[in-house]
Design a protein around this motif. Structure first.
Motif, PDB file in Angstrom:
ATOM      1  N   SER A   7      11.540  -6.069  -4.405  1.00  0.00           N
ATOM      2  CA  SER A   7      11.072  -4.534  -4.472  1.00  0.00           C
ATOM      3  C   SER A   7      12.149  -3.742  -5.594  1.00  0.00           C
ATOM      4  CB  SER A   7      11.389  -3.850  -2.870  1.00  0.00           C
ATOM      5  OG  SER A   7      12.818  -4.088  -2.669  1.00  0.00           O
ATOM      6  N   GLN A  16       2.913   4.723  -0.936  1.00  0.00           N
ATOM      7  CA  GLN A  16       2.798   4.350   0.399  1.00  0.00           C
ATOM      8  C   GLN A  16       1.213   4.620   0.824  1.00  0.00           C
ATOM      9  OE1 GLN A  16       4.854   2.482   2.051  1.00  0.00           O
ATOM     10  NE2 GLN A  16       6.049   2.529   0.113  1.00  0.00           N
ATOM     11  N   LYS A  43       4.121 -10.763   3.792  1.00  0.00           N
ATOM     12  CA  LYS A  43       5.267  -9.656   4.771  1.00  0.00           C
ATOM     13  C   LYS A  43       5.915  -8.710   3.873  1.00  0.00           C
ATOM     14  CE  LYS A  43       8.461  -9.245   8.496  1.00  0.00           C
ATOM     15  NZ  LYS A  43       9.236  -9.870   9.653  1.00  0.00           N
ATOM     16  N   ASP A  44       6.641  -9.425   2.890  1.00  0.00           N
ATOM     17  CA  ASP A  44       7.194  -8.456   1.899  1.00  0.00           C
ATOM     18  C   ASP A  44       6.433  -7.593   1.076  1.00  0.00           C
ATOM     19  OD1 ASP A  44       9.697  -9.634   2.659  1.00  0.00           O
ATOM     20  OD2 ASP A  44       9.894 -11.157   1.003  1.00  0.00           O
ATOM     21  N   MET A  47       5.027  -4.874   3.147  1.00  0.00           N
ATOM     22  CA  MET A  47       6.249  -3.855   3.205  1.00  0.00           C
ATOM     23  C   MET A  47       6.165  -2.885   2.067  1.00  0.00           C
ATOM     24  SD  MET A  47       9.522  -4.855   5.631  1.00  0.00           S
ATOM     25  CE  MET A  47       9.952  -6.492   4.552  1.00  0.00           C
ATOM     26  N   GLU A  53       0.050  -7.446   6.943  1.00  0.00           N
ATOM     27  CA  GLU A  53      -0.204  -8.451   6.098  1.00  0.00           C
ATOM     28  C   GLU A  53      -1.393  -9.058   6.187  1.00  0.00           C
ATOM     29  OE1 GLU A  53       2.577 -11.820   7.501  1.00  0.00           O
ATOM     30  OE2 GLU A  53       3.423 -10.127   8.667  1.00  0.00           O
TER      31      GLU A  53
END
Length: 81
Positions: A7, A16, A43-44, A47, A53
């Motif tokens: 990130s 978002q 998953k990363d 996020m 996911e």
């Protein structure tokens, strides 16, 4: 899977609200994350983009030049640009 530091290098503009992004923009973000860390997890990515996911899995299936090689934590992503 994944380093967790991805990130840091992904554009700070990542909204978002993915629903406003084009599929091309989402694909570019996913590709950039994989280029930065080829062991990044779904998953990363989820996020960072603020989605599930499962949504990331659907996006990745739409990108023809990405594949996961190996199994689980021992695998990695490959980009064929």
């Amino acid at each position: 899977m994944g380093g967790g530091n991805v990130s840091r290098n992904v554009s700070q503009d990542v909204s978002q609200d993915v629903s406003r992004m084009s599929l091309e923009e989402i694909e570019n973000i996913i590709k950039d994350m994989i280029k930065e860390d080829n062991k990044v997890s779904r998953k990363d990515i989820a996020m960072i983009l603020g989605v599930s996911e499962k949504t990331i899995t659907r996006y990745i299936k739409e990108i023809p030049n990405i594949k996961y090689v190996g199994k689980g934590k021992n695998g990695h992503w490959e980009l064929n640009d």
